[in-house]
Design an enzyme around this catalytic site. Structure first.
Site, mmCIF file in Angstrom:
data_model
loop_
_atom_site.group_PDB
_atom_site.id
_atom_site.type_symbol
_atom_site.label_atom_id
_atom_site.label_comp_id
_atom_site.label_asym_id
_atom_site.label_seq_id
_atom_site.Cartn_x
_atom_site.Cartn_y
_atom_site.Cartn_z
ATOM 1 C CB CYS A 78 -1.025 -0.256 1.167
ATOM 2 S SG CYS A 78 -2.383 1.117 0.905
ATOM 3 C CB ILE A 134 -7.048 0.582 3.630
ATOM 4 C CG1 ILE A 134 -7.566 -0.698 4.498
ATOM 5 C CG2 ILE A 134 -7.434 1.644 4.478
ATOM 6 C CD1 ILE A 134 -6.919 -1.191 5.616
ATOM 7 C CG HIS A 171 -3.200 -3.079 3.727
ATOM 8 N ND1 HIS A 171 -2.161 -2.367 4.645
ATOM 9 C CD2 HIS A 171 -3.813 -2.200 3.353
ATOM 10 C CE1 HIS A 171 -2.235 -1.097 4.685
ATOM 11 N NE2 HIS A 171 -3.260 -0.867 3.638
ATOM 12 C CD GLU A 173 -0.327 -5.158 6.052
ATOM 13 O OE1 GLU A 173 0.013 -5.822 5.024
ATOM 14 O OE2 GLU A 173 -0.344 -4.032 6.067
HETATM 15 N N1 GLN Z 1 -3.452 6.417 0.818
HETATM 16 C C1 GLN Z 1 -2.290 6.222 1.441
HETATM 17 C C2 GLN Z 1 -1.252 6.950 0.960
HETATM 18 O O1 GLN Z 1 -1.595 7.544 -0.392
HETATM 19 C C3 GLN Z 1 -1.919 4.768 1.494
HETATM 20 C C4 GLN Z 1 -3.049 4.000 2.351
HETATM 21 C C5 GLN Z 1 -2.392 2.740 3.012
HETATM 22 O O2 GLN Z 1 -1.215 2.601 3.142
HETATM 23 N N2 GLN Z 1 -3.389 1.964 3.635
HETATM 24 O O3 GLN Z 1 -0.126 6.948 1.269
#
Ligand code: GLN
Length: 195
Positions: A78, A134, A171, A173
């Site tokens: 992410c 997310i 994610h 994890e």
């Molecule tokens: N939206 C976040 C970013 O731009 C990333 C979100 C996440 O790691 N769950 O850094």
């Protein structure tokens, strides 16, 4: 046994550490360049890429992380994927630029800021992987050395590998499925002796 670093500047590094411990890896939290010494591989967790990139620069980690990634596996999840990318939208700070990918931050829009779906991931056997997204990024362009591992129809690429470098939008994890962590640890096992 591998010694795995988890970049612990911000984000959900302790969730990664918990899975790695379950897999019998030795885990070290990385906050300073000296913490990279002797590690077999490194995970850059999810969180907030603006904060992680700012702290990386502040703690003098940019060049040491690039040098580490030249010879050691690194996996970004992410926000970690954003940190590894050559280009990221709406990010006014320097990324590590490790992978030849262009990433769109918060690519799924407000109405689906967070969602879960089952993904078929190449090179990860055992059926679909339940993936938690997310405020996730998407890979919109990938260079010729990048292997696409998973995509979501109508959206784009959510997992990719460039040699010993791995990036996932979601994610792993946050679930009980340890297959992606085991897959990543196998990179380090394959490179042992190259230290
Ligand atoms: N939206 C976040 C970013 O731009 C990333 C979100 C996440 O790691 N769950 O850094």
């Amino acid at each position: 046994m591998s010694t795995v670093g988890v970049l612990a500047l911000q984000g959900d590094f302790s969730e990664h550490a918990a899975i790695l411990t379950r897999l019998d890896a030795a885990v070290r939290e990385v906050r300073l360049p000296a913490d990279l010494e002797g590690l077999d591989c490194l995970i850059i967790p999810g969180g907030e890429s603006t904060t992680i990139t700012r702290l990386m620069a502040m703690y003098g980690l940019l060049e040491p992380l690039r040098a580490f990634a030249a010879h050691r596996p690194v996996w970004g999840t992410c926000a970690g994927m954003i940190v590894m990318a050559k280009h990221a939208t709406d990010l006014d700070r320097e990324t590590l630029g490790l992978m030849d990918i262009s990433v769109v931050r918060n690519a799924f829009g407000r109405q689906v800021d967070s969602f879960e779906t089952d993904l078929q991931i190449e090179e990860v056997p055992g059926g679909p992987f339940h993936a938690v997204f997310i405020r996730a990024p998407l890979i919109k362009d990938a260079g010729p050395n990048v292997k696409i591992l998973a995509q979501i129809e109508g959206h784009g690429i959510v997992a990719a590998r460039q040699g010993h470098l791995l990036a996932t939008s979601f994610h792993p994890e946050l679930t009980d499925d340890t297959r992606l962590h085991r897959y990543f640890l196998s990179f380090a096992a394959g490179m042992s002796g190259a230290k």
